[in-house]
Motif scaffolding. Structure first.
Motif, PDB file in Angstrom:
ATOM      1  N   GLU A   1      49.675  57.341  60.959  1.00  0.00           N
ATOM      2  CA  GLU A   1      49.070  58.786  61.185  1.00  0.00           C
ATOM      3  C   GLU A   1      49.968  59.768  61.066  1.00  0.00           C
ATOM      4  N   LYS A   2      51.178  59.782  61.772  1.00  0.00           N
ATOM      5  CA  LYS A   2      52.064  60.796  62.079  1.00  0.00           C
ATOM      6  C   LYS A   2      52.899  60.959  60.498  1.00  0.00           C
ATOM      7  N   GLU A   3      52.886  59.958  59.885  1.00  0.00           N
ATOM      8  CA  GLU A   3      53.557  60.012  58.516  1.00  0.00           C
ATOM      9  C   GLU A   3      52.463  60.805  57.600  1.00  0.00           C
ATOM     10  N   GLN A   4      51.346  60.653  57.836  1.00  0.00           N
ATOM     11  CA  GLN A   4      50.302  61.310  56.815  1.00  0.00           C
ATOM     12  C   GLN A   4      50.314  62.994  57.066  1.00  0.00           C
ATOM     13  N   ARG A   5      50.715  63.283  58.216  1.00  0.00           N
ATOM     14  CA  ARG A   5      50.784  64.712  58.412  1.00  0.00           C
ATOM     15  C   ARG A   5      51.955  65.281  57.488  1.00  0.00           C
ATOM     16  N   ILE A   6      53.004  64.565  57.382  1.00  0.00           N
ATOM     17  CA  ILE A   6      54.165  65.089  56.344  1.00  0.00           C
ATOM     18  C   ILE A   6      53.640  65.297  55.065  1.00  0.00           C
ATOM     19  N   TRP A   7      52.804  64.533  54.632  1.00  0.00           N
ATOM     20  CA  TRP A   7      52.125  64.715  53.217  1.00  0.00           C
ATOM     21  C   TRP A   7      51.880  66.065  53.003  1.00  0.00           C
TER      22      TRP A   7
ATOM     23  N   PHE B   1      51.585  50.623  68.365  1.00  0.00           N
ATOM     24  CA  PHE B   1      51.761  52.003  67.899  1.00  0.00           C
ATOM     25  C   PHE B   1      52.013  52.105  66.498  1.00  0.00           C
ATOM     26  N   ILE B   2      51.880  51.294  65.629  1.00  0.00           N
ATOM     27  CA  ILE B   2      52.125  51.256  64.334  1.00  0.00           C
ATOM     28  C   ILE B   2      50.990  52.141  63.655  1.00  0.00           C
ATOM     29  N   VAL B   3      49.582  52.073  64.163  1.00  0.00           N
ATOM     30  CA  VAL B   3      48.721  52.902  63.383  1.00  0.00           C
ATOM     31  C   VAL B   3      48.989  54.385  63.912  1.00  0.00           C
ATOM     32  N   ALA B   4      49.600  54.659  65.073  1.00  0.00           N
ATOM     33  CA  ALA B   4      49.964  56.103  65.459  1.00  0.00           C
ATOM     34  C   ALA B   4      51.028  56.491  64.456  1.00  0.00           C
ATOM     35  N   THR B   5      52.113  55.889  64.238  1.00  0.00           N
ATOM     36  CA  THR B   5      53.132  55.928  63.297  1.00  0.00           C
ATOM     37  C   THR B   5      52.789  56.345  61.618  1.00  0.00           C
TER      38      THR B   5
END
Length: 88
Positions: free
Chosen positions: A82-88, A76-80
């Motif tokens: 991707e989730k962090e990028q939404r915060i940007w 699940f590293i890639v999903a994590t």
């Protein structure tokens, strides 16, 4: 995390200069670099979990638990990222 921090700084400078296209390029490159790094770490964790846990000092008592944890976390590293990028 460091890629995000550096990317945001460059992004802000480009926006301040009025270079929206350059800011968008920085954003895209930051996401791509993070996804590539996440894919490398994810694959390493999936295929080399036992070796990584041994190198980090997991003894025989806890090695199977550490290997299971690292394996499932790595998936699940890639999903994590991707989730962090939404915060940007």
């Amino acid at each position: 995390m460091l890629i995000s921090i550096g990317g945001v700084a460059i992004y802000a400078v480009r926006i301040g200069q009025g270079d929206v296209d350059g800011a968008n390029d920085v954003f895209r490159h930051g996401i791509l670099l993070q996804l590539c790094a996440a894919a490398v770490f994810s694959l390493a964790g999936i295929f080399f979990a036992d070796g990584i846990c041994s190198l980090l000092g997991a003894n025989e008592t806890f090695r199977h638990l550490a290997v299971d944890y690292l394996f499932w976390y790595s998936i699940f590293i890639v999903a994590t990222v991707e989730k962090e990028q939404r915060i940007w």
